[in-house]
Write a protein that holds these residues in place. Structure first.
Motif, PDB file in Angstrom:
ATOM      1  N   VAL A  68      -8.184  -0.868   3.621  1.00 12.34           N
ATOM      2  CA  VAL A  68      -6.759  -0.895   3.938  1.00 12.34           C
ATOM      3  C   VAL A  68      -6.538  -0.079   5.207  1.00 12.34           C
ATOM      4  CG1 VAL A  68      -4.431  -0.400   3.129  1.00 12.34           C
ATOM      5  CG2 VAL A  68      -6.219  -0.967   1.469  1.00 12.34           C
ATOM      6  N   PHE A 117       0.850  -1.190   0.000  1.00 10.37           N
ATOM      7  CA  PHE A 117       0.000   0.000   0.000  1.00 10.37           C
ATOM      8  C   PHE A 117       0.883   1.235   0.000  1.00 10.37           C
ATOM      9  CE2 PHE A 117      -2.485   3.220   2.474  1.00 10.37           C
ATOM     10  CZ  PHE A 117      -3.458   3.448   1.515  1.00 10.37           C
ATOM     11  N   PHE A 144      -2.610   0.185  -4.350  1.00  7.66           N
ATOM     12  CA  PHE A 144      -2.373  -1.103  -3.710  1.00  7.66           C
ATOM     13  C   PHE A 144      -1.854  -2.050  -4.783  1.00  7.66           C
ATOM     14  CE2 PHE A 144      -3.798  -5.376  -2.399  1.00  7.66           C
ATOM     15  CZ  PHE A 144      -3.172  -5.467  -1.164  1.00  7.66           C
TER      16      PHE A 144
END
Lengths: 98, 145
Positions: A73, A36, A54
């Protein structure tokens, strides 16, 4: 028979993702390990923000509908708005904050 | 007394302050990107200016381009937000055609829109391009003649 270099490229890419992964993301019921990144970005030089992405192994991804499928995330929800598939078997998802 | 350009910019900024969409987020500087907490906002800038000798003595006719730029960042309905900004700015500007300082004319010359999706939420800008006409005496750019 898979071309030798292609096989090496795919294996190397998968190893790189595994080595550099910094997060487990959730896409629907699927947990995907990947990289990420949310670095600083600007629009028109007038609006500050970030550019969340990502990156993961393409084979780890479930079905995705761009503009609809969500990814979580670090407890933050994003919408997947773009997919960049690499021939090496890596996919980078471009994310939009909600 | 500041240049009439500055007086015009400040008068326009005052006119477009406290609108529904952009509130008090009105800036007269185009430097430094705005944070999301500062959006949507308006940027008021004075730009190119054409100057022609007037027909009487040394009076100069000036045509100044003023841009009122709306900037918005949103995951949805960005077009609607930009159009709301245009509606509110146009309406506000029409309430005081001489800007309270005696300019000779104010004309909306055009509107342009652009989008950028390179950040975490799409960013849109809408430019309202005004031409302000005013007169000064040569050598006295701080006073409207």
């Amino acid at each position: 028979m898979t071309a030798p270099f292609a096989a090496i490229e795919t294996a190397t890419a998968a190893t790189a993702v595994a080595a550099l992964a910094n997060v487990d993301a959730t896409i629907g019921a699927t947990t995907v390990t990947g990289i990420f990144d949310d670095g600083y970005a600007e629009a028109f030089g007038m609006a500050a923000g970030s550019k969340p992405t990502f990156t993961c192994n393409s084979s780890a991804l479930p079905a995705i509908t761009l503009g609809t499928t969500e990814i979580t995330v670090n407890a933050t929800d994003y919408t997947i708005v773009e997919m960049q598939d690499e021939a090496s078997g890596i996919t980078t998802l471009m994310l939009e904050a909600q | 007394m500041p240049h009439v350009r500055q007086q015009i910019r400040e008068a326009v900024a005052t006119l477009v302050t406290s609108l529904s969409t952009t509130g008090t987020r009105v800036f007269q500087s185009r430097t430094y990107p705005k944070q999301e907490s500062q959006l949507p906002c308006l940027l008021v800038t004075t730009n190119e200016e054409a100057i022609a000798p007037g027909s009487v003595g040394t009076r100069q006719e000036r045509e100044l381009t003023v841009i009122v730029r709306g900037v918005a960042k949103s995951a949805g309905a960005l077009d609607d937000t930009l159009d709301d900004i245009a509606f509110e700015v146009e309406t506000a500007m029409a309430t005081d055609p001489d800007l309270g300082i005696g300019v000779a004319g104010m004309e909306l010359r055009g509107i342009s829109v652009d989008f950028d999706d390179e950040t975490d939420k799409p960013v849109g800008v809408i430019d309202l391009n005004y031409r302000i006409t005013y007169f000064t005496a040569a050598g006295s750019p701080g006073s409207i003649a």
